[in-house]
Design a protein around this motif. Structure first.
Motif, PDB file in Angstrom:
ATOM      1  N   VAL A 124     -82.487 -66.234  86.931  1.00 18.57           N
ATOM      2  CA  VAL A 124     -81.959 -66.083  85.459  1.00 18.57           C
ATOM      3  C   VAL A 124     -80.373 -65.948  86.069  1.00 18.57           C
ATOM      4  CG1 VAL A 124     -81.358 -64.663  83.523  1.00 18.57           C
ATOM      5  CG2 VAL A 124     -83.447 -64.279  84.877  1.00 18.57           C
ATOM      6  N   VAL A 125     -79.464 -67.053  85.511  1.00 16.81           N
ATOM      7  CA  VAL A 125     -78.143 -67.136  85.640  1.00 16.81           C
ATOM      8  C   VAL A 125     -77.116 -67.233  84.581  1.00 16.81           C
ATOM      9  CG1 VAL A 125     -76.655 -68.668  86.951  1.00 16.81           C
ATOM     10  CG2 VAL A 125     -79.212 -68.679  87.738  1.00 16.81           C
ATOM     11  N   SER A 126     -76.189 -66.521  84.611  1.00 17.03           N
ATOM     12  CA  SER A 126     -75.303 -66.701  83.368  1.00 17.03           C
ATOM     13  C   SER A 126     -74.008 -65.964  84.034  1.00 17.03           C
ATOM     14  CB  SER A 126     -75.751 -65.650  82.412  1.00 17.03           C
ATOM     15  OG  SER A 126     -74.586 -65.657  81.357  1.00 17.03           O
ATOM     16  N   LYS A 127     -72.851 -66.556  84.157  1.00 17.78           N
ATOM     17  CA  LYS A 127     -71.701 -65.789  84.455  1.00 17.78           C
ATOM     18  C   LYS A 127     -71.293 -64.634  83.735  1.00 17.78           C
ATOM     19  CE  LYS A 127     -66.703 -67.214  85.300  1.00 17.78           C
ATOM     20  NZ  LYS A 127     -66.468 -66.760  86.694  1.00 17.78           N
ATOM     21  N   SER A 128     -71.296 -65.215  82.344  1.00 16.58           N
ATOM     22  CA  SER A 128     -70.770 -63.975  81.480  1.00 16.58           C
ATOM     23  C   SER A 128     -71.889 -63.091  81.199  1.00 16.58           C
ATOM     24  CB  SER A 128     -70.548 -64.873  79.962  1.00 16.58           C
ATOM     25  OG  SER A 128     -71.447 -65.360  79.694  1.00 16.58           O
ATOM     26  N   SER A 163     -70.519 -56.929  85.202  1.00 12.74           N
ATOM     27  CA  SER A 163     -70.849 -56.263  83.990  1.00 12.74           C
ATOM     28  C   SER A 163     -71.614 -57.137  83.259  1.00 12.74           C
ATOM     29  CB  SER A 163     -70.021 -55.707  83.328  1.00 12.74           C
ATOM     30  OG  SER A 163     -68.893 -56.800  83.188  1.00 12.74           O
ATOM     31  N   GLY A 164     -72.160 -56.686  82.149  1.00 16.56           N
ATOM     32  CA  GLY A 164     -72.753 -57.254  81.044  1.00 16.56           C
ATOM     33  C   GLY A 164     -74.299 -57.130  80.972  1.00 16.56           C
ATOM     34  N   PRO A 165     -75.158 -57.366  79.811  1.00 19.16           N
ATOM     35  CA  PRO A 165     -76.401 -57.061  79.713  1.00 19.16           C
ATOM     36  C   PRO A 165     -77.237 -57.523  80.760  1.00 19.16           C
ATOM     37  CG  PRO A 165     -75.484 -58.405  77.878  1.00 19.16           C
ATOM     38  CD  PRO A 165     -74.396 -58.253  78.917  1.00 19.16           C
ATOM     39  N   LEU A 166     -76.875 -58.547  81.503  1.00 23.37           N
ATOM     40  CA  LEU A 166     -77.686 -59.012  82.690  1.00 23.37           C
ATOM     41  C   LEU A 166     -77.784 -58.325  83.751  1.00 23.37           C
ATOM     42  CD1 LEU A 166     -77.972 -62.953  82.737  1.00 23.37           C
ATOM     43  CD2 LEU A 166     -79.968 -61.175  82.501  1.00 23.37           C
ATOM     44  N   ALA A 167     -76.260 -57.807  84.049  1.00 25.49           N
ATOM     45  CA  ALA A 167     -76.168 -56.897  85.069  1.00 25.49           C
ATOM     46  C   ALA A 167     -76.948 -55.671  84.923  1.00 25.49           C
ATOM     47  CB  ALA A 167     -74.511 -56.904  85.399  1.00 25.49           C
TER      48      ALA A 167
END
Ligand SMILES: O=P(O)(O)OC[C@H]1O[C@](O)(CO)[C@@H](O)[C@@H]1O
Length: 428
Positions: A124-128, A163-167
């Protein structure tokens, strides 16, 4: 990467670039190189991308995915968070790297039905960490693994920002998590964990990819006469200024087809600003000689073709055949035929006064794809400098995101209201 710009000069093409203009371009490139080099040494936003061959730790990535035992990878990400990884594994001939980079339910159902969850890792990859498509797809995939009774936490690795939901999810579930490097926009992050986790899980030599990237980075000099990457960027800008608004990107290697898709995002999202920017058109050699070439030869004089090929590849004999008119094939290999098609197409464009640039690499392998990725990143950064645009952001994509979020009830947005105010003129 080697370049041949002969067929982009005004002695061959209309529009084309004169050698006087090349000299003037060289001065502008020297100035821009100073800015880029300073940006690299200060790790400034965007320019820091060109440091990745040095700053990315292959060992660190391999350690992070060491616990994951899989024969296939499902990458859940979109745009720069998917295309780099796909470009690298495709270039290495990998068939078991699947992408979930869209939210088409029928395609997603088909893909999930076909996958063997037991042996498929989830990347799973997402910068934001906030991209709707990626988060929705991840929730769908997680649910599908659970429904199949397969432990997704043992097979999942997350690459995202601090940070963020994935983190948060990665922390909650104690999943292996890698960082998207600071100062690197998604489309310039292939030579970081963003592009290298999938090939690492599949056992490829990611240090060799970084090595190719280092060679490209070390080739950056203040003159287009000995820097293929900058020369490509400068020539493309010079042609655009002369009315060449489309860049048909045509690799002559199936393994490089995703690379053309990666190039399309890089070129469009980086340079499509202030009313400028070439439209990248994806093509594949020799296949699209039989679909798009008619236009590139006989259409408007507003298109350049970028022809890309390896100079060495594995080959296959064409069996001898005793049929009149076919015998010539029997004495050749498929590689001979592909090279003849490449050179014939290049010459056919010149014969129609259409500009093209030839790009060659030794071989499509770990080193070759690392070199190509960093070379075109540098070409794009140089083009952005010469065009005077903000290369590293993509503000124009936010409108649509705000509209979709508003339509789905995330929050009321002006953009969603504008969608509802659509002027209708239906024809049925
Ligand atoms: O990695 P993220 O933040 O999920 O973004 C994915 C892609 O979406 C974009 O932000 C465009 O919407 C691209 O620039 C980026 O590569």
């Amino acid at each position: 990467m080697q370049l041949d710009i002969g067929n982009a000069l005004d002695s061959v093409a209309t529009p084309g670039v004169s050698t006087d203009a090349l000299d003037r371009l060289d001065d502008a490139v020297a100035d821009a190189h100073e800015t880029i080099a300073a940006g690299m040494s200060n790790a400034r936003f965007g320019y820091a991308s060109l440091n990745l061959p040095e700053t990315t730790s292959a060992a660190g990535i391999e350690r992070a995915v060491d616990s994951i035992d899989a024969d296939a990878v499902l990458t859940v990400g979109i745009g720069g968070s998917a295309l780099g990884a796909k470009t690298i594994t495709a270039a290495l001939g990998e068939a078991n790297h699947f992408l979930l980079d869209n939210v088409d339910p029928e395609a997603t159902n088909r893909l999930l039905d076909a996958l063997d969850f037991e042996s498929t890792a989830i990347n799973v990859v997402s910068k934001s960490g906030t991209t709707a498509e990626t988060l929705a797809n991840f929730l769908v995939v997680r649910d599908a693994y659970e429904a199949a009774g397969v432990d997704w936490t043992e097979r999942t690795v997350v690459t995202t920002g601090e940070s963020g939901p994935l983190a948060e999810l990665a922390a909650e579930e104690e999943l292996p998590k890698l960082a998207v490097p600071d100062g690197v926009p998604g489309r310039f992050s292939a030579l970081s964990a963003v592009g290298l986790v999938a090939p690492a899980i599949l056992g490829y030599d990611i240090e060799a990819v970084l090595d190719g990237g280092r060679e490209a980075r070390d080739s950056l000099t203040e003159s287009i006469d000995d820097c293929p990457a900058y020369a490509y960027g400068a020539l493309a800008v010079a042609l655009e200024r002369r009315g060449v608004h489309t860049n048909a990107f045509m690799p002559y290697a199936e393994a490089l087809e995703p690379f053309a898709e990666w190039f399309a995002q890089l070129w469009a999202e980086s340079l499509g600003k202030d009313g400028q920017g070439q439209t990248p058109a994806r093509a594949l050699g020799a296949t699209d000689q039989h679909s798009q070439l008619q236009l590139y030869r006989a259409g408007r004089h507003d298109t350049m073709v970028t022809l890309v090929r390896p100079t060495a590849r594995d080959d296959r004999e064409i069996p001898a055949v005793d049929v009149e008119g076919l015998a010539y094939l029997g004495d050749a290999t498929l590689g001979d035929l592909l090279d003849a098609e490449f050179e014939a197409t290049e010459a056919s464009l010149a014969a129609a006064d259409k500009p093209s640039i030839r790009v060659e690499l030794d071989r499509v392998d770990e080193h070759g794809i690392g070199d190509l990725l960093v070379s075109f990143e540098a070409a794009c950064i140089m083009a952005g400098e010469l065009m005077g645009v903000e290369t590293f952001t993509q503000p124009a994509v936010e409108w649509g995101k705000n509209a979709a979020r508003g339509l789905l009830g995330g929050e009321e947005t002006a953009e969603a209201a504008a969608v509802r105010d659509k002027r209708e003129y239906r024809i049925e």
